[in-house]
Design an enzyme around this catalytic site. Structure first.
Site, PDB file in Angstrom:
ATOM      1  N   LYS A 173      11.289  11.273  -8.723  1.00 41.43           N
ATOM      2  CA  LYS A 173      11.229  12.397  -9.655  1.00 41.43           C
ATOM      3  C   LYS A 173      12.503  13.221  -9.534  1.00 41.43           C
ATOM      4  O   LYS A 173      12.907  13.603  -8.436  1.00 41.43           O
ATOM      5  CB  LYS A 173       9.999  13.265  -9.381  1.00 41.43           C
ATOM      6  CG  LYS A 173       9.835  14.384 -10.408  1.00 41.43           C
ATOM      7  CD  LYS A 173       8.475  15.012 -10.342  1.00 41.43           C
ATOM      8  CE  LYS A 173       8.324  16.122 -11.377  1.00 41.43           C
ATOM      9  NZ  LYS A 173       8.523  15.629 -12.763  1.00 41.43           N
ATOM     10  N   GLY A 185       7.596  20.307 -13.628  1.00 44.49           N
ATOM     11  CA  GLY A 185       7.249  21.123 -14.793  1.00 44.49           C
ATOM     12  C   GLY A 185       5.800  21.570 -14.750  1.00 44.49           C
ATOM     13  O   GLY A 185       5.466  22.681 -15.179  1.00 44.49           O
ATOM     14  N   SER A 192       4.482  19.973 -20.205  1.00 50.58           N
ATOM     15  CA  SER A 192       4.973  19.617 -18.878  1.00 50.58           C
ATOM     16  C   SER A 192       4.132  18.494 -18.285  1.00 50.58           C
ATOM     17  O   SER A 192       4.578  17.800 -17.369  1.00 50.58           O
ATOM     18  CB  SER A 192       4.949  20.833 -17.955  1.00 50.58           C
ATOM     19  OG  SER A 192       3.637  21.345 -17.826  1.00 50.58           O
ATOM     20  N   HIS A 250       5.059  14.675  -5.487  1.00 49.59           N
ATOM     21  CA  HIS A 250       5.423  13.629  -6.443  1.00 49.59           C
ATOM     22  C   HIS A 250       6.181  12.509  -5.742  1.00 49.59           C
ATOM     23  O   HIS A 250       6.621  12.657  -4.603  1.00 49.59           O
ATOM     24  CB  HIS A 250       6.296  14.200  -7.574  1.00 49.59           C
ATOM     25  CG  HIS A 250       5.511  14.878  -8.644  1.00 49.59           C
ATOM     26  ND1 HIS A 250       5.206  16.216  -8.594  1.00 49.59           N
ATOM     27  CD2 HIS A 250       4.954  14.407  -9.794  1.00 49.59           C
ATOM     28  CE1 HIS A 250       4.496  16.544  -9.669  1.00 49.59           C
ATOM     29  NE2 HIS A 250       4.328  15.465 -10.404  1.00 49.59           N
TER      30      HIS A 250
END
Length: 233
Positions: free
Chosen positions: A134, A140, A96, A130
């Protein structure tokens, strides 16, 4: 090595720079449904989109090309890839997050969870931040962190944007422009809080880890993780 980049977005371009710096050759750069001959590569690195990842990875395994994948959002088919890899005697690594620091952070997270497992006065939560491009939420990486806690405490599941409960770990997913990735685990009680945090300053760490993983995987057979690459855990 001759490397195929399956997914040539921002991560793919960063991987290309580092791979070339380390003496490798990029023989395939593909995005979307571009046609390519995977057999021209010694190893493939998949940072595509969730809808493409399974086909990319299975195509590599079917042609005996070792493949490293950092694409998230397709893991409902992960066990199918493991079975295919074992059947074809292929080589595969999924992570991930390929950052070397994050994989150390994964192990710290597990150890802290073990230490806190009998302290029921602490509520556990995860926050991940993030960039706005994304595609999946939670990340993940956040899911891997939650699974590390679940494996070592009485928690049974994680849920996005929920309140902490006896069984549930809440994950908060924040999207902010130009943030490569920040993950925080918080244990909070009425009297104090404990936080562990990993902050990525750029994408170079993810790209370097993916290239190192592909170097390690070349000429091996089996299904591996970054713990195998780094010899930790």
């Amino acid at each position: 090595m001759k490397i195929a980049l399956l997914g040539y977005g921002r991560m793919g371009k960063e991987i290309e720079k580092i791979a070339i710096q380390r003496g490798h050759e990029i023989v395939i750069k593909t995005s979307g449904k571009d046609s390519y001959d995977i057999t021209t590569a010694d190893v493939a690195i998949d940072f595509s989109i969730p809808s493409s990842a399974y086909n990319n990875i299975s195509n590599c395994i079917n042609h005996n090309i070792p493949v490293v994948s950092g694409t998230t959002g397709w893991l409902d088919k992960y066990n199918d890839i493991v079975s295919l890899c074992n059947e074809k005697k292929g080589a595969f690594i999924y992570a991930s997050n390929f950052s070397l620091g994050v994989n150390i952070f994964f192990e710290l997270n597990k150890q802290l969870a073990k230490m806190m497992s009998n302290l029921s006065q602490y509520n556990i939560s995860i926050e991940e931040i993030h960039h706005t491009k994304k595609l999946d939420a939670p990340s993940g990486t956040a899911i891997t962190l939650a699974e590390g806690i679940i494996d070592n405490t009485a928690k049974k599941a994680w849920e996005l944007d929920k309140k902490s409960s006896e069984d549930i770990i809440p994950i908060k997913a924040v999207r902010t422009p130009d943030v490569p990735g920040t993950h925080t685990i918080t244990y909070e009680s009425e009297v104090d809080s404990i936080d562990i945090k990993h902050t990525a300053h750029n994408r170079q760490g993810f790209a370097l880890g993916a290239v190192i993983a592909s170097e390690w995987l070349h000429n091996k057979t089996g299904v591996f993780t970054m713990n195998d690459v780094l010899n930790i855990g």
